[in-house]
Every structure is written in C-alpha cells, then in structure tokens.
Design a protein around this motif. Structure first.
Motif, PDB file in Angstrom:
ATOM      1  N   GLU A  68      30.158  56.756  55.301  1.00 35.07           N
ATOM      2  CA  GLU A  68      29.429  57.361  55.791  1.00 35.07           C
ATOM      3  C   GLU A  68      30.123  59.043  55.614  1.00 35.07           C
ATOM      4  OE1 GLU A  68      27.174  56.601  59.337  1.00 35.07           O
ATOM      5  OE2 GLU A  68      25.665  56.624  57.959  1.00 35.07           O
TER       6      GLU A  68
ATOM      7  N   HIS B 251      40.562  71.186  43.901  1.00 32.35           N
ATOM      8  CA  HIS B 251      40.102  71.692  42.885  1.00 32.35           C
ATOM      9  C   HIS B 251      38.443  71.856  43.119  1.00 32.35           C
ATOM     10  CE1 HIS B 251      41.763  68.194  41.064  1.00 32.35           C
ATOM     11  NE2 HIS B 251      41.969  68.854  40.445  1.00 32.35           N
ATOM     12  N   VAL B 252      37.216  72.879  42.517  1.00 25.84           N
ATOM     13  CA  VAL B 252      36.141  73.224  42.946  1.00 25.84           C
ATOM     14  C   VAL B 252      35.080  72.536  42.292  1.00 25.84           C
ATOM     15  CG1 VAL B 252      34.969  75.430  42.766  1.00 25.84           C
ATOM     16  CG2 VAL B 252      37.170  75.766  42.989  1.00 25.84           C
ATOM     17  N   GLY B 253      33.901  72.163  42.706  1.00 25.66           N
ATOM     18  CA  GLY B 253      33.317  71.007  41.852  1.00 25.66           C
ATOM     19  C   GLY B 253      32.035  71.355  41.814  1.00 25.66           C
ATOM     20  N   CYS B 254      32.047  73.214  43.044  1.00 19.33           N
ATOM     21  CA  CYS B 254      30.604  72.724  43.346  1.00 19.33           C
ATOM     22  C   CYS B 254      30.524  74.167  43.650  1.00 19.33           C
ATOM     23  CB  CYS B 254      29.653  71.828  43.616  1.00 19.33           C
ATOM     24  SG  CYS B 254      29.943  71.945  45.956  1.00 19.33           S
ATOM     25  N   ASP B 255      29.099  74.753  44.013  1.00 19.11           N
ATOM     26  CA  ASP B 255      28.968  76.455  45.180  1.00 19.11           C
ATOM     27  C   ASP B 255      28.339  75.936  45.604  1.00 19.11           C
ATOM     28  OD1 ASP B 255      26.744  76.311  42.862  1.00 19.11           O
ATOM     29  OD2 ASP B 255      27.399  77.700  41.348  1.00 19.11           O
ATOM     30  N   THR B 256      27.956  74.890  46.560  1.00 20.36           N
ATOM     31  CA  THR B 256      27.054  75.141  47.941  1.00 20.36           C
ATOM     32  C   THR B 256      27.763  73.768  48.748  1.00 20.36           C
ATOM     33  OG1 THR B 256      26.315  72.578  46.185  1.00 20.36           O
ATOM     34  CG2 THR B 256      24.718  75.271  46.030  1.00 20.36           C
TER      35      THR B 256
ATOM     36  N   PHE C  69      31.388  61.624  30.643  1.00 16.61           N
ATOM     37  CA  PHE C  69      29.736  60.605  30.664  1.00 16.61           C
ATOM     38  C   PHE C  69      29.262  60.945  29.803  1.00 16.61           C
ATOM     39  CE2 PHE C  69      31.451  61.248  34.791  1.00 16.61           C
ATOM     40  CZ  PHE C  69      32.064  60.208  35.423  1.00 16.61           C
TER      41      PHE C  69
ATOM     42  N   PRO D 149      33.729  70.883  36.202  1.00 16.31           N
ATOM     43  CA  PRO D 149      32.258  71.659  35.131  1.00 16.31           C
ATOM     44  C   PRO D 149      33.098  72.249  34.101  1.00 16.31           C
ATOM     45  CG  PRO D 149      33.183  72.808  37.750  1.00 16.31           C
ATOM     46  CD  PRO D 149      33.796  72.012  37.048  1.00 16.31           C
TER      47      PRO D 149
ATOM     48  N   ILE E 291      31.709  63.698  46.675  1.00 15.98           N
ATOM     49  CA  ILE E 291      30.529  62.740  45.971  1.00 15.98           C
ATOM     50  C   ILE E 291      32.207  62.838  44.639  1.00 15.98           C
ATOM     51  CG2 ILE E 291      29.434  63.546  44.080  1.00 15.98           C
ATOM     52  CD1 ILE E 291      27.529  65.582  45.660  1.00 15.98           C
ATOM     53  N   CYS E 292      31.628  61.622  43.885  1.00 11.38           N
ATOM     54  CA  CYS E 292      32.747  61.395  43.159  1.00 11.38           C
ATOM     55  C   CYS E 292      31.801  60.957  42.136  1.00 11.38           C
ATOM     56  CB  CYS E 292      33.748  59.806  43.232  1.00 11.38           C
ATOM     57  SG  CYS E 292      34.295  58.550  41.206  1.00 11.38           S
ATOM     58  N   ARG E 293      31.815  60.786  40.085  1.00 10.19           N
ATOM     59  CA  ARG E 293      31.302  60.491  39.631  1.00 10.19           C
ATOM     60  C   ARG E 293      31.453  59.364  39.050  1.00 10.19           C
ATOM     61  NH1 ARG E 293      25.119  60.958  39.483  1.00 10.19           N
ATOM     62  NH2 ARG E 293      24.135  61.754  37.354  1.00 10.19           N
TER      63      ARG E 293
ATOM     64  N   ILE F  96      31.955  65.227  38.256  1.00  7.62           N
ATOM     65  CA  ILE F  96      32.768  66.804  38.505  1.00  7.62           C
ATOM     66  C   ILE F  96      33.379  68.004  38.085  1.00  7.62           C
ATOM     67  CG2 ILE F  96      33.300  66.706  41.260  1.00  7.62           C
ATOM     68  CD1 ILE F  96      31.023  65.509  40.997  1.00  7.62           C
TER      69      ILE F  96
ATOM     70  N   ARG G  64      29.168  75.121  39.187  1.00  5.66           N
ATOM     71  CA  ARG G  64      27.956  74.281  39.579  1.00  5.66           C
ATOM     72  C   ARG G  64      26.648  74.771  38.710  1.00  5.66           C
ATOM     73  NH1 ARG G  64      28.805  69.621  38.100  1.00  5.66           N
ATOM     74  NH2 ARG G  64      30.654  69.767  38.539  1.00  5.66           N
TER      75      ARG G  64
ATOM     76  N   ASP H  83      27.401  56.440  51.429  1.00  5.27           N
ATOM     77  CA  ASP H  83      26.599  55.702  52.065  1.00  5.27           C
ATOM     78  C   ASP H  83      25.081  54.721  50.967  1.00  5.27           C
ATOM     79  OD1 ASP H  83      25.702  58.235  51.739  1.00  5.27           O
ATOM     80  OD2 ASP H  83      25.472  57.924  53.883  1.00  5.27           O
TER      81      ASP H  83
ATOM     82  N   LEU I  82      32.504  59.636  54.002  1.00  4.16           N
ATOM     83  CA  LEU I  82      32.098  59.814  52.993  1.00  4.16           C
ATOM     84  C   LEU I  82      31.280  60.741  52.027  1.00  4.16           C
ATOM     85  CD1 LEU I  82      34.153  57.766  51.007  1.00  4.16           C
ATOM     86  CD2 LEU I  82      35.341  59.344  51.969  1.00  4.16           C
ATOM     87  N   GLU I  83      30.601  61.585  52.619  1.00 10.87           N
ATOM     88  CA  GLU I  83      29.063  61.818  52.667  1.00 10.87           C
ATOM     89  C   GLU I  83      29.293  62.991  52.381  1.00 10.87           C
ATOM     90  OE1 GLU I  83      25.255  62.857  53.391  1.00 10.87           O
ATOM     91  OE2 GLU I  83      25.548  60.986  52.489  1.00 10.87           O
TER      92      GLU I  83
ATOM     93  N   GLN J 132      29.056  71.209  48.922  1.00 10.86           N
ATOM     94  CA  GLN J 132      28.398  70.047  48.704  1.00 10.86           C
ATOM     95  C   GLN J 132      29.004  68.286  48.145  1.00 10.86           C
ATOM     96  OE1 GLN J 132      24.907  68.332  49.341  1.00 10.86           O
ATOM     97  NE2 GLN J 132      25.475  70.780  50.410  1.00 10.86           N
TER      98      GLN J 132
ATOM     99  N   ARG K  67      25.603  59.248  46.449  1.00 11.24           N
ATOM    100  CA  ARG K  67      26.771  59.171  47.414  1.00 11.24           C
ATOM    101  C   ARG K  67      27.247  58.083  48.107  1.00 11.24           C
ATOM    102  NH1 ARG K  67      27.111  65.619  49.536  1.00 11.24           N
ATOM    103  NH2 ARG K  67      25.421  66.070  48.333  1.00 11.24           N
TER     104      ARG K  67
END
Ligand code: FES
Ligand code: FES
Lengths: 789, 160
Positions: B126, B36-41, A255, A202, B132-134, A200, A286, A717, B128-129, B43, A715
């Motif tokens: 639901e 933090h910033v984890g994406c650009d959409t 990872f 980058p 995202i956690c990897r 997560i 991203r 769910d 937490l949709e 999500q 995600r």
C-alpha cells in the motif's frame, strides 16, 4: 569448479551503481556546450500541413534553429523504415507509407513530429515551440481499427483501404475440410487491448557532430545501438556508418519500445550538425512518451476451434485485424504475422491451422513490439479459445489441454504453422502447476469464498513462445531485412583479467552478471575477473541487440563460442609449454593438463605466455582474444503453465488475485535469481494487460490515456507475490548452453490465466482490461458501452 | 535567484529560476543524477527524496521551497562504503532490474520504515502506491523492504 558459474544464484554486478544513485542514463549525461531540443507535435490526428511559419520562434531568445520537414527534405535525408517485408496473399509486397523524420505534407497522429526547436536552454526551446505557427487543415481521422478499411479517409493517400497487407499462413483447404468433419466447433471473438510500454525511463538522445573529426556520436536510450547505427546510416543517411558512434548507456527498461529507430534521435544528430557541432539533447517527458513511443498489441480477432467428439483438436481457424498505427515502425510488420501466426499451434498437436491477418493504418501512434510481441496475442487467443471449448464440452480445462498436448516423445515437432519445436515437456509443467496450486482443492476454496459473498475463479494458461530471435536464413526467407546472429569478443589482458564484449544490450536483464557467470565457467576463472562490456558501437563488436529473449540464447552462445576458441588456443600454448601433444591436453577448471598426468599449466600462465611469447609455438599468433558469431539453427521454445486464482467482489466488480503460480521450462538456467525476476516483471505486465491497462483514443484520435493519471499501470498493491518455478527444464537443442530465454514469458502467459479465472468466477468472459466496471456490468448481465473498451 | 539548502549533510547553494523544480535543481544544478524523473504528473515516484526527514516527490516541489531545508538523496544514503540496509537488501533480494525506479523506491521505503518499523507485506504494498516499477513486478522490492525492516529492527535492538 568456479564458484559463481552456471546455475549459481549470483548477486548482480550492476546493482552497486544503481542502488547508490550512480547509474548513468542518457539524461544524466551533459556535454560541454550542449543545446536543448523540443519537438513540436501535431495536436491533430490527421491534418494537412499547409504551411509552417517559424520566423517568430527563430527570433526568440536563445533559439539556435527551428527545423521542419522541409529542411529534412532539403538535406536529402531518408525516411524511417520497417525492416521486415511481409507479402500479402496475392504475393504483392506490403504497402509501406513514407515515414519522414519530421512530418511532410501531413501529420498522421496526435504527437507526430512537426518541427524541432533547438535552443540554449530547455525553457527557451519550450517557449519558442509555442511561437511556431502551423497552418493545419484538419482531415477526417481513421481511428477505430474495425472500421479502418472504409473510414472514408486515407492515412497515406496512396494506400487504398488503409490496408498495409493481407497475409495468410497455413493450409486453408485442409482446415476447411477438418471443420467439415468436426463434432463440435468453438467460436470466439476477442480484442487484444492496446498497451503503452512505459519503461520508467523516458526515451532520450544526445546528438553530437564533431566538425573537426567529421564524426558523429549519439547517446540514446536503445536496446540495440548497432541497429540504430545501421538504420541511421543505411536508410536515414544522417551519418555514414564508419563515422557514427552510437552509445546506449544505462537504459531504464525497454520492453520493446527502445528497439525502434525513432525520428527524434535522428533529428538531434542531424540538428547538431545544423548548429555547427553543439551537442543537442532531447529527453521525452512522460506525456510525450505516451503519445510517441510505439504502442503494442491492438488486435481484433475471430477464432474457431474444431474438435471431434472426444475433445481432440482437429483444426483451428483465425482471422485477425491488426492496428499498425500511422506509420510502420521498425519491426512492426512481423509482429502480427511471423511472431503471431506461427505461434498459433500453442502447446497442441492441432493438425491443421489457418490464419489470415489484415494490417491497417490508423491515425494513432505506431504499433510495434512490446514485451512478447505477437506471441502474447497468439497465446491469449489459443488459451481463451481452449478454455471456452472445455466449458462448452463440460471438460476439465486441464484435461482437455493434456489430451491435446504435443507429447514429449514427439520432439522435434513440426507444427502446421511453420515452426519446429525442439524440446519440451508440457505435461510436466502442467502437473507441477496443478500440484502447486492444489487444482483439485479448488471447489472447497470456492465454497469458502462463496460463504464470504465472494466469487472465486481459477484459470489456466499453457503458453509457448519462440525465442532467441535469429536463424538468419529462416528470418530472411520470411522477409527480414537483416541477419539476426549475434557477436562476441572475449579478451584476456596480461594479468589474466577478462573483458567480454557483446553485441546485446542490457537494460535491466542483468547481462553484466549472467554473461560473467557464463564466461567464468567456460574459462575456469573467477567471476570477479570478468567484466562484461556492451552498449557502445565503438567498444563492442558488431551486434544486433536485445529483444525477443535472444540475448543469452544467441548472444550468450556467441560468448561461449569465443571462450571455446580461447581454450583451443590455450591448449596449443600449454602443449608447447608442457612439451606434450595438443591432443593430450585436457582443459578443466581453469587448468590445462596432460591427460593422465599431474603436469599442468593454469589459464593465467598460458595467458601470460600468449602476451609474453618468449617461449612460444611456432606459427601461432600471440595474444588471447577471440571473436565469435553465432547464428542458431532454430528458435528456442520456452513453454509453461500459469495458474491464476482470484476473487471478485460482486458488489464492486473488483478483482483480487490471490495466487499466481508460474511453472516455466526455460531449458537450462544460468542465474535462477535473475530468471525469476524476469518472470515476476513479465507477470506484472501480463496482469496489467488483463486487468488494468489499455490505451484509448477518442473518435477524433486524441489519446485519452495520456498520463499515469489515466493509464492504469500495475502498482505494488495490484499484484500478489508470485509463486515461480523454473526447475523443470528441457534443454534447448538450438545452442550448446541448452538455454531458451525467459524475458517475455510472464507477459505472454499471464493474460489468459487471469481472464480464464475471471470467466471461471463469473460465468462469462469480459474483454481486457477486465476493469471493475466491466466485470460489474457483466455480472449485471448488461453490455459494456463501446467507449469503455 | 540563489537557493541554499543542506543536501546529504553538505551546505550547498546554486542558481534556480522561480519555476525550477527541486528535482531539476538536484540533477542539473548539483549534478546529483541519482534522483530520476519518470513522469510529469507526480505519479511514478522515481524522484523521491527526503526533505527535512520526510519523503517528498522532488518533481512536485520548487527548488525555492526547499530553501534552508535538509535534503537527502539516494547519493546520501550510504555511510561511506557501508550501504544503508535498504540498499543492501535491494541488492540481496534482486529488488531492481533496470534501476531507474530504484532510488525513489529506496527513499520512499526508508520513510515507511521510519514511521512503521515492522510493516506487513500488505502495508508495504500500500505504501508503494506512489512508486511505479515496470521491471520487477514488485515481488522482490517488497521482499527487500521486509528484509531491510528485519535487519534494521535487529540493529535497533542491538543498539539498545
Ligand atoms: S517524476 Fe516525480 S513522481 Fe514521477
Ligand atoms: S527496476 Fe526498472 S523500473 Fe523498477
């Protein structure tokens, strides 16, 4: 007994900073005078670069430099390298196409670095990037792996058929003979889908050249800062090793994707010198990460299993095509070979195995290690093949596996594909998993689902992996360009506090906790008195970093050995203080005692004496600080059984995982809480691969799944709560701690359990990711169109 | 242009361009790098903060839109040395590994518990949709949020 030693469920030391927002990741760091870099990337999968006009960009406000592959060449910088030499069947070395820091002559994938723009602000750099004019001549792209050999176009002009190597392992004649005797042969064709690692955080880097000191510092999102230092100095030549400091501060997940030495970090360091020592910072967004992080997996395989009439495995034959992408990334060559072919015995005593692998270049992002790296591909192949065999023979898949397991009395067990498994008890993990999931009660549950109009399935996966990546002599004989030992230094201060320095790197694994527990136990001192230091080449000793579930099995053992040396030295000091013979001193729970007496000295007293050596053994060096290197005699072999139970809605093809049971043998466990967490994370990634994730390029080589809108990440769910058991361990013999490693197991074992459960539910196998569409189509008995693969 | 808002109970002002995102303002102008910033959409949810009491993806809002607002970031969750129950529960239940998604997770969960003090596991998942956690596979994140809900209900009862 120390309170928070080996085996204790100790809460993590590192959490305080993360839960309060005080972690320090690379992008959180801002340096005085910092400039910003933006990479201009190729919009084409394959194109000749006829020229680049940077003049307009250079004239834009705030722009400090615009650099291209020509500048890289002019400065004599070397290429990025793949550090593992694989040989083809005919003995010829693999063909490694040059991998420049910035593209030269050709761009080879969408996202290939073509130029870098350095400006005062990020916005200025972005604006200037749009003013760089690149004259591209588009070339035919090589995209589909199955057609890479005759795509009519060459990714590297000098490499015929786009074939990097054609490798083999095993006794082909013995395998062919066994197939001749077989009562039954099971055949399978399968795809191991291409994945994007998606840590997560980058990737990011800040390069800083100090002209006064003639010294370079790189902050980078790395799993192995020392390997970065080595490759960047020895191969790329951007800075001499003794004048280069690499710092990997807090790193937000890796990872595998942050093992590799990428062009971007080399370029920012070089660019800092070009802009007279201004620090130069780059952080991927991203979208860039999707395009330019090394991807994982991407195999197409055909496999066959020969069985006798009782269901005993006679032989296995595997052919795999592996996608390397446009360039060979740092470890790429060993993933579909030495971390794949060697694992094809699985948990079984199959007497003969042969595997050959053709690795191809394509005009896609480089492919390299991603959680599990080769071992998930092997495990998935074996476990779907075995399940299919059970189906064809009408046998219980658990019993077919049990019948063919390497028995627990057979260890150490030499497989026909080079590895020697040290310890294991595969029936124990299988039985525990079957008991937990109530395997026998499945039929009743299936009937109950049926009454609700749902299709219920159950699937097994008995995985094995080789971890603790090391044995330098072994990996060296297999083509590794480096040794894979690990190093440690353990240092007492006057006041008895300890700094434990390790060459591994923690980016979520919790080393600061686990290693402190280990050192606390070994030295008999409070856990709170141990500080673990990692991630800075100028603080930590040399090291090889964290990947392949090696940190504890190799790095932890190095720490243990350094602790042992401290205890040995402590005995000499204690013997002197107690006027006893060294041989009579026993060390236990932090005290040095003359055997059979109550005369003792505490560790604290001994340490103080070592630093204030007024009354001290003659000839002994003062101080209490020891280093150790560890190079294990063998890999470790974690193994286990995973069971997935799920339900499919036939109207929509949607899969819901009801239960996921994971029983793992990781040998001895230092912190069960952390180990379980590692399994949870691996399982989600494995389930993601099975159901959701897949990187898709279109025919022209454009990445269609280039954001979280298009690439389906698991995600909350999408996954269930997991039932994880790690109790049934057989201690490894490869290290004194008896540990095996746990970081990758979940991702290795899970995909086959999920896919086998789906096959069990609907009566036919679908390729990963088993999306609702594919499952629904399979249920309609129609073919999934190619584009959805 | 100049933007003023209250961040973690303190009145702050700083420079922002019209295109500056709230997350950029927090991170680079105010130095609050816990967000933090984890994406650009929009999500991943790594950037979640509270604006006027509700969770917001701070990468999806311009700094100027937060003019005059009450903003809370992860740095503002603990009361001195006393952690917010969610922070404590994330530690207690190993709800984080690399920690990168954690601030967003905690801020998002805090909003959930405000509107739904006793969510079911399903409701937590639901909710937490958008986060995202990897690393964690969500198992311990969900556990931590349920445990924090328990603690907070207990505290609320005690206060009654
Ligand atoms: S950074 Fe805001 S949602 Fe990803
Ligand atoms: S803890 Fe690493 S992304 Fe969630």
């Amino acid at each position: 007994m120390v309170e928070k030693g080996i085996g204790a469920r100790v809460l993590r030391k590192e959490d305080q900073r993360f839960i309060t927002g005080r972690g320090r990741y690379t992008d959180d760091i801002n340096q005085h005078g910092q400039a910003h870099a933006v990479f201009l990337r190729s919009p084409h999968a394959h194109a000749r670069i006829r020229g680049i006009d940077t003049s307009a960009a250079e004239a834009m406000p705030g722009v400090l430099a615009v650099l291209t592959g020509e500048d890289v060449k002019a400065d004599g910088l070397g290429n990025l390298v793949c550090g593992w030499l694989v040989k083809s069947k005919d003995g010829s070395p693999m063909h490694m196409g040059p991998h420049p820091l910035l593209a030269q002559e050709k761009a080879r994938y969408v996202g290939d670095r073509v130029a870098v723009i350095v400006a005062e602000t990020l916005e200025q750099a972005h604006d200037a990037a749009e003013a760089v004019v690149v004259d591209y001549e588009e070339l035919g792209p090589v995209v589909a792996l199955e057609r890479a050999h005759d795509a009519g176009s060459l990714v590297h002009d000098e490499i015929a058929s786009n074939l990097a190597y054609d490798w083999e392992l095993g006794d082909k004649a013995a395998v062919d003979a066994a197939f001749g005797r077989a009562a039954h042969v099971t055949r399978i064709d399968l795809v191991n889908n291409r994945l994007v690692p998606n840590a997560i955080e980058p990737r990011a880097a800040i390069g800083h050249y100090d002209p006064g000191m003639d010294h370079y510092t790189l902050h980078v999102t790395s799993q192995n800062p020392h390997v970065h230092r080595l490759v960047m100095s020895a191969f790329v030549g951007v800075a001499p090793e003794h004048k280069l400091r690499v710092v990997a501060p807090d790193v937000g997940g890796g990872f595998g994707s942050k093992i590799f030495i990428y062009g971007e970090e080399c370029v920012v360091l070089w660019a800092s010198k070009k802009v007279r020592g201004r620090p130069v910072k780059w952080t991927a967004d991203r979208s860039e990460a999707f395009l330019s992080d090394a991807h994982g997996r991407d195999h197409i395989s055909h496999a066959e299993l020969a069985l006798d009439q009782d269901g005993s495995f006679l032989a296995m034959r595997v052919n795999t095509k592996a996608n390397l992408g446009a360039y060979m990334s740092t470890f790429s060559s060993c993933i579909p070979t030495y971390l794949y072919g060697t694992l094809l015995a699985g948990q079984y005593k199959t007497p003969a195995i042969y595997c050959d692998v053709q690795a191809y270049y394509t005009n896609t992002a480089p492919v390299d290690a991603y959680r599990g790296a080769g071992r998930p591909e092997a495990s998935f192949l074996i476990e779907t093949l075995v399940d299919q065999a059970a189906g064809e023979l009408g046998m219980d898949p658990a019993e077919l596996r049990r019948k063919n397991f390497v028995p627990k009395t057979a260890f150490p067990y030499q497989t026909p594909v080079a590895l020697t498994y040290d310890t294991g008890d595969y029936e124990a993990t299988l039985d525990e998993a079957l008991r937990l999931v109530d395997w026998k009660g499945f039929a009743a549950r299936k009937a109950e689902s049926q009454r609700r109009g749902r299709l219920r399935g159950i699937g097994l996966s008995c995985y094995i992996e080789a971890c603790g990546l090391a044995p330098s002599q072994v990996v060296g004989s297999l083509g590794a360009g480096v040794g894979l030992w690990e190093s440690a230094k353990v240092r007492f201060s006057h006041t008895g506090k300890v700094q434990a320095l390790t060459g591994t790197h923690s980016h979520g694994q919790g080393h600061e906790t686990t290693f402190a527990q280990l050192v606390s136990e070994k030295l008999g001192i409070p856990y709170e008195d141990v500080e673990v230091i990692h991630g800075d080449t100028e603080k930590t000793p040399v090291g090889m970093g964290t990947y392949g579930s090696r940190s504890l099995a190799v790095g932890g053992e190095a720490l243990a050995k350094a602790c042992d040396k401290l205890v040995e030295k402590g005995k000499k000091i204690a013997a002197h203080l107690l006027e006893a013979s060294e041989a009579d001193i026993e060390f236990k729970d932090g005290n040095f005692t003359v055997a059979g007496t109550d005369r003792s000295k505490s560790m604290g007293e001994v340490v103080f004496t070592a630093y204030v050596p007024h009354n001290y053994p003659a000839g002994l060096e003062p101080g209490m600080e020891e280093s150790a290197f560890f190079d294990p005699p063998n890999f470790t072999y974690p193994a286990g059984t995973y069971v997935c139970e799920l339900e499919i809605d036939p109207a929509t093809g949607t899969t819901e995982i009801l239960r996921f049971v994971a029983v793992d043998d990781f040998g001895n466990v230092i912190n069960p809480m952390i180990v379980e967490g590692q399994v949870h994370g691996g399982l989600a990634q494995g389930i993601g691969q099975a159901l959701l994730e897949g990187a898709v390029y279109d025919e022209s080589g454009q990445l269609l799944t280039g954001s979280y809108m298009d690439y389906t990440m698991p995600r909350a769910d999408d996954v269930p709560s997991f039932e994880v058991v790690t109790a049934a361990g057989t201690a490894s013999h490869a290290n004194s701690l008896g540990v095996k490693g746990c970081g990758e197991a979940g991702a290795i074992g899970a995909p086959a359990a999920v896919i086998n459960a789906i096959t069990n539910a609907i009566g036919r196998r679908v390729e990963m990711p088993a999306t609702p569409e594919k499952v629904w189509r399979a249920l309609q008995n129609t073919q999934t169109p190619q584009a959805a693969e | 242009m100049k933007v003023s808002m209250s961040v973690n109970g303190k009145q702050v002002s700083g420079e922002a361009e019209p295109r500056t995102l709230l997350v950029e303002f927090l991170r680079y102008e105010l130095g609050l790098t816990g967000t933090h910033v984890g994406c650009d959409t929009s999500q991943c949810g790594a950037c979640v903060v509270h604006v006027n009491g509700s969770s917001v993806k701070s990468c999806t809002m311009l700094a100027v839109q937060a003019e005059g607002a009450q903003v809370t970031t992860i740095e503002g969750m603990a009361q001195g040395d006393e952690l917010h129950p969610l922070q404590a529960a994330f530690r207690e239940h190993h709800g984080l590994q690399c920690g990168f998604c954690t601030p967003g997770m905690i801020m998002s969960a805090a909003d959930l518990l405000k509107t739904n003090p006793s969510p079911s596991e399903h409701e937590v998942r639901e909710w937490l949709e958008g986060n995202i956690c990897r690393c964690t596979g969500y198992h311990n994140i969900v556990k931590a949020i349920l445990a924090a809900a328990d603690t907070m209900r207990g505290a609320a009862r005690a206060a009654e």
